[in-house]
Design a protein around this motif. Structure first.
Motif, PDB file in Angstrom:
ATOM      1  N   PRO A  18       0.820  -1.212   0.000  1.00  0.00           N
ATOM      2  CA  PRO A  18       0.000   0.000   0.000  1.00  0.00           C
ATOM      3  C   PRO A  18       0.849   1.254   0.000  1.00  0.00           C
ATOM      4  O   PRO A  18       2.016   1.232   0.397  1.00  0.00           O
ATOM      5  N   ARG A  19       0.253   2.327  -0.455  1.00  0.00           N
ATOM      6  CA  ARG A  19       0.955   3.595  -0.459  1.00  0.00           C
ATOM      7  C   ARG A  19       1.304   4.009   0.971  1.00  0.00           C
ATOM      8  O   ARG A  19       0.614   3.670   1.928  1.00  0.00           O
ATOM      9  N   SER A  20       2.380   4.793   1.083  1.00  0.00           N
ATOM     10  CA  SER A  20       2.717   5.371   2.375  1.00  0.00           C
ATOM     11  C   SER A  20       1.620   6.347   2.785  1.00  0.00           C
ATOM     12  O   SER A  20       0.958   6.951   1.940  1.00  0.00           O
ATOM     13  N   ALA A  21       1.448   6.505   4.073  1.00  0.00           N
ATOM     14  CA  ALA A  21       0.360   7.350   4.570  1.00  0.00           C
ATOM     15  C   ALA A  21       0.730   8.823   4.594  1.00  0.00           C
ATOM     16  O   ALA A  21      -0.141   9.681   4.578  1.00  0.00           O
ATOM     17  N   TYR A  22       2.044   9.119   4.623  1.00  0.00           N
ATOM     18  CA  TYR A  22       2.474  10.499   4.830  1.00  0.00           C
ATOM     19  C   TYR A  22       3.412  10.960   3.716  1.00  0.00           C
ATOM     20  O   TYR A  22       4.243  10.197   3.224  1.00  0.00           O
ATOM     21  N   ASP A  49       7.506  10.659  -4.655  1.00  0.00           N
ATOM     22  CA  ASP A  49       6.972  10.421  -3.319  1.00  0.00           C
ATOM     23  C   ASP A  49       5.969   9.274  -3.369  1.00  0.00           C
ATOM     24  O   ASP A  49       5.068   9.268  -4.211  1.00  0.00           O
ATOM     25  N   ASP A  50       6.114   8.321  -2.465  1.00  0.00           N
ATOM     26  CA  ASP A  50       5.277   7.122  -2.493  1.00  0.00           C
ATOM     27  C   ASP A  50       3.831   7.415  -2.101  1.00  0.00           C
ATOM     28  O   ASP A  50       2.909   6.748  -2.565  1.00  0.00           O
ATOM     29  N   ALA A  51       3.609   8.415  -1.267  1.00  0.00           N
ATOM     30  CA  ALA A  51       2.254   8.696  -0.784  1.00  0.00           C
ATOM     31  C   ALA A  51       1.414   9.452  -1.801  1.00  0.00           C
ATOM     32  O   ALA A  51       0.224   9.187  -1.959  1.00  0.00           O
ATOM     33  N   THR A  52       2.024  10.392  -2.502  1.00  0.00           N
ATOM     34  CA  THR A  52       1.257  11.269  -3.392  1.00  0.00           C
ATOM     35  C   THR A  52       1.476  10.992  -4.865  1.00  0.00           C
ATOM     36  O   THR A  52       0.696  11.450  -5.701  1.00  0.00           O
ATOM     37  N   GLY A  53       2.546  10.274  -5.217  1.00  0.00           N
ATOM     38  CA  GLY A  53       2.859  10.063  -6.626  1.00  0.00           C
ATOM     39  C   GLY A  53       3.435  11.305  -7.283  1.00  0.00           C
ATOM     40  O   GLY A  53       3.537  11.373  -8.513  1.00  0.00           O
ATOM     41  N   LYS A  54       3.843  12.290  -6.483  1.00  0.00           N
ATOM     42  CA  LYS A  54       4.411  13.519  -7.038  1.00  0.00           C
ATOM     43  C   LYS A  54       5.913  13.360  -7.263  1.00  0.00           C
ATOM     44  O   LYS A  54       6.618  12.752  -6.461  1.00  0.00           O
ATOM     45  N   ILE A  55       6.389  13.920  -8.369  1.00  0.00           N
ATOM     46  CA  ILE A  55       7.827  13.965  -8.624  1.00  0.00           C
ATOM     47  C   ILE A  55       8.419  15.038  -7.722  1.00  0.00           C
ATOM     48  O   ILE A  55       7.995  16.200  -7.752  1.00  0.00           O
ATOM     49  N   VAL A  56       9.419  14.680  -6.912  1.00  0.00           N
ATOM     50  CA  VAL A  56      10.022  15.643  -5.986  1.00  0.00           C
ATOM     51  C   VAL A  56      11.427  16.055  -6.408  1.00  0.00           C
ATOM     52  O   VAL A  56      12.030  16.931  -5.787  1.00  0.00           O
ATOM     53  N   GLY A  57      11.946  15.447  -7.474  1.00  0.00           N
ATOM     54  CA  GLY A  57      13.262  15.837  -7.973  1.00  0.00           C
ATOM     55  C   GLY A  57      13.574  15.103  -9.263  1.00  0.00           C
ATOM     56  O   GLY A  57      13.190  13.938  -9.433  1.00  0.00           O
ATOM     57  N   ALA A  58      14.264  15.789 -10.182  1.00  0.00           N
ATOM     58  CA  ALA A  58      14.646  15.161 -11.453  1.00  0.00           C
ATOM     59  C   ALA A  58      15.845  15.899 -12.023  1.00  0.00           C
ATOM     60  O   ALA A  58      15.963  17.127 -11.876  1.00  0.00           O
ATOM     61  N   TYR A  59      16.725  15.149 -12.690  1.00  0.00           N
ATOM     62  CA  TYR A  59      17.948  15.757 -13.236  1.00  0.00           C
ATOM     63  C   TYR A  59      18.501  14.873 -14.341  1.00  0.00           C
ATOM     64  O   TYR A  59      18.606  13.655 -14.180  1.00  0.00           O
ATOM     65  N   PHE A  60      18.864  15.481 -15.478  1.00  0.00           N
ATOM     66  CA  PHE A  60      19.486  14.771 -16.590  1.00  0.00           C
ATOM     67  C   PHE A  60      21.009  14.811 -16.450  1.00  0.00           C
ATOM     68  O   PHE A  60      21.588  15.828 -16.062  1.00  0.00           O
ATOM     69  N   ASP A  61      21.661  13.692 -16.796  1.00  0.00           N
ATOM     70  CA  ASP A  61      23.118  13.647 -16.878  1.00  0.00           C
ATOM     71  C   ASP A  61      23.507  12.604 -17.920  1.00  0.00           C
ATOM     72  O   ASP A  61      22.711  11.747 -18.284  1.00  0.00           O
ATOM     73  N   GLU A  62      24.749  12.671 -18.368  1.00  0.00           N
ATOM     74  CA  GLU A  62      25.205  11.767 -19.424  1.00  0.00           C
ATOM     75  C   GLU A  62      25.261  10.326 -18.940  1.00  0.00           C
ATOM     76  O   GLU A  62      25.065   9.393 -19.716  1.00  0.00           O
ATOM     77  N   ASN A 173       2.824  17.186 -11.795  1.00  0.00           N
ATOM     78  CA  ASN A 173       2.282  16.984 -10.447  1.00  0.00           C
ATOM     79  C   ASN A 173       0.869  17.528 -10.311  1.00  0.00           C
ATOM     80  O   ASN A 173       0.035  16.948  -9.612  1.00  0.00           O
ATOM     81  N   GLU A 174       0.604  18.652 -10.952  1.00  0.00           N
ATOM     82  CA  GLU A 174      -0.746  19.209 -10.894  1.00  0.00           C
ATOM     83  C   GLU A 174      -1.769  18.294 -11.564  1.00  0.00           C
ATOM     84  O   GLU A 174      -2.920  18.214 -11.145  1.00  0.00           O
ATOM     85  N   GLN A 175      -1.310  17.578 -12.585  1.00  0.00           N
ATOM     86  CA  GLN A 175      -2.217  16.722 -13.338  1.00  0.00           C
ATOM     87  C   GLN A 175      -2.379  15.342 -12.706  1.00  0.00           C
ATOM     88  O   GLN A 175      -3.484  14.786 -12.682  1.00  0.00           O
ATOM     89  N   PHE A 176      -1.302  14.780 -12.156  1.00  0.00           N
ATOM     90  CA  PHE A 176      -1.349  13.388 -11.706  1.00  0.00           C
ATOM     91  C   PHE A 176      -1.117  13.194 -10.209  1.00  0.00           C
ATOM     92  O   PHE A 176      -1.405  12.116  -9.687  1.00  0.00           O
ATOM     93  N   GLY A 177      -0.563  14.185  -9.516  1.00  0.00           N
ATOM     94  CA  GLY A 177      -0.248  14.007  -8.104  1.00  0.00           C
ATOM     95  C   GLY A 177      -1.487  14.041  -7.225  1.00  0.00           C
ATOM     96  O   GLY A 177      -2.454  14.751  -7.505  1.00  0.00           O
ATOM     97  N   LEU A 178      -1.443  13.240  -6.153  1.00  0.00           N
ATOM     98  CA  LEU A 178      -2.521  13.260  -5.169  1.00  0.00           C
ATOM     99  C   LEU A 178      -2.266  14.379  -4.165  1.00  0.00           C
ATOM    100  O   LEU A 178      -1.122  14.658  -3.803  1.00  0.00           O
ATOM    101  N   HIS A 179      -3.321  15.016  -3.709  1.00  0.00           N
ATOM    102  CA  HIS A 179      -3.189  16.102  -2.743  1.00  0.00           C
ATOM    103  C   HIS A 179      -3.413  15.556  -1.338  1.00  0.00           C
ATOM    104  O   HIS A 179      -4.402  14.905  -1.060  1.00  0.00           O
ATOM    105  N   ILE A 180      -2.453  15.839  -0.468  1.00  0.00           N
ATOM    106  CA  ILE A 180      -2.519  15.379   0.921  1.00  0.00           C
ATOM    107  C   ILE A 180      -2.557  16.599   1.830  1.00  0.00           C
ATOM    108  O   ILE A 180      -1.895  17.604   1.565  1.00  0.00           O
ATOM    109  N   HIS A 181      -3.326  16.499   2.904  1.00  0.00           N
ATOM    110  CA  HIS A 181      -3.416  17.600   3.856  1.00  0.00           C
ATOM    111  C   HIS A 181      -2.034  17.920   4.416  1.00  0.00           C
ATOM    112  O   HIS A 181      -1.205  17.026   4.617  1.00  0.00           O
ATOM    113  N   ASP A 182      -1.779  19.218   4.660  1.00  0.00           N
ATOM    114  CA  ASP A 182      -0.457  19.653   5.107  1.00  0.00           C
ATOM    115  C   ASP A 182      -0.003  18.959   6.393  1.00  0.00           C
ATOM    116  O   ASP A 182       1.189  18.821   6.649  1.00  0.00           O
TER     117      ASP A 182
END
Length: 308
Positions: A18-22, A49-62, A173-182
């Motif tokens: 199951p997804r993380s709760a937080y 992030d496992d709970a929301t499915g939001k991308i929290v970081g990304a970077y291209f390299d060779e 993230n706006e299109q696919f991420g889940l919103h969790i209470h702060d």
């Protein structure tokens, strides 16, 4: 083989974890090799992030590199804070060490995990793709979407792609991420950018040579104080070279931090005949000594690593 079977048993026992709760409780990280734009094959380092499915970081390299994962961690720390735990791929940079590696900076797992250790972030590794299904599915999604998006925008280099990534991540993230209470977040307070820059560093053991210098990547450097004065230590004195995230160089000698100034015309000094002439000093900001840069602390952590 036993380790592999144990991991397979864990995956089979929990085929659909199951997804993380937080928010920030579990961050899955991976790098995906693909032709992302303009027929250029490179690696996209990504964290989700496992709970929301939001991308929290990304970077291209060779290549799949420590630098790429440090950049992803930098984005997480500056945009969200300190997460609780990372889940990473055992077959990649996190447990990679060259056979008979001559220096500690080649042991990228120790470097990354040491930085996480200072921040209080746990690291779990696995060689089973199903165990980190969130990031594996994300890789497939991004491989089908980013090339089309970047081709439409005319992106033709890694530098352009990295500049465009923050806007794409926000849109994704706006299109696919889940919103969790702060209140449902376990991210710790964000460190200052200065602290992040000094924590995400590559530490390398060196020794002072007979010219009072330190050789680092085929260049010679001499320790300097904050007032810009050169410091001279006997040959073979142990030193810990610190390369911060932004490329600045420092050195810890006898638990005192100095700056490093490149020496162009180096020669070996004789204590009996040569007169050491001090150049006109240039002031340099030297960070104060802190726990992660102590030679004994880093040496003890190296010895604790199972893969060594």
């Amino acid at each position: 083989l036993e380790t592999k079977l144990e991991e397979l048993d864990r995956v089979d026992a929990h085929p659909r974890r199951p997804r993380s709760a937080y928010f920030g409780e579990l961050i899955q990280m991976d790098a995906s090799e693909h032709i992302w734009f303009d027929d250029i094959q490179c690696f996209l380092h990504v964290a989700i992030d496992d709970a929301t499915g939001k991308i929290v970081g990304a970077y291209f390299d060779e290549q799949e590199t420590l630098k790429g994962y440090y950049q992803v961690l930098y984005q997480i720390l500056t945009n969200h804070g300190i997460p609780y735990r990372f889940l990473t791929d055992r077959r990649t940079v996190f447990e990679y060490k060259l056979k008979n590696a001559s220096s500690d900076e080649e042991d990228t797992f120790t470097q990354f995990s040491y930085a996480c250790h200072q921040l209080g972030i746990e690291i779990d590794t696995t060689s089973i793709p199903e165990a980190k299904g969130r990031v594996e599915r994300l890789n497939g999604t991004l491989q089908s979407r980013i090339p089309v998006e970047f081709d439409f925008q005319g992106i033709k280099s890694i530098e352009q792609a990295n500049r465009q990534l923050p806007q794409y991540i926000k849109k994704f993230n706006e299109q696919f991420g889940l919103h969790i209470h702060d209140s449902k977040t376990v991210f710790e307070k964000q460190p200052s950018k200065k602290d992040i820059n000094l924590t995400l560093a590559v530490l390398s053991n060196r020794k002072i040579d007979t010219g009072h210098c330190i050789k680092f990547f085929n260049k010679h450097y001499i320790p300097t104080t904050g007032a810009g004065l050169h410091t001279y230590y006997p040959a073979r004195t142990p030193a810990l070279v610190i390369e911060s995230l932004n490329g600045e160089l420092y050195v810890n000698i006898n638990d005192t931090v100095y700056g490093l100034e490149e020496v162009k015309d180096r020669h070996e000094f004789s204590k009996d005949f040569d007169v050491i002439k001090e150049p006109k000093p240039k002031r340099k900001t030297i960070p104060s000594m802190h726990h992660p840069w102590r030679i004994g602390t880093f040496a003890a952590y190296i010895q604790e690593q199972k893969h060594r």
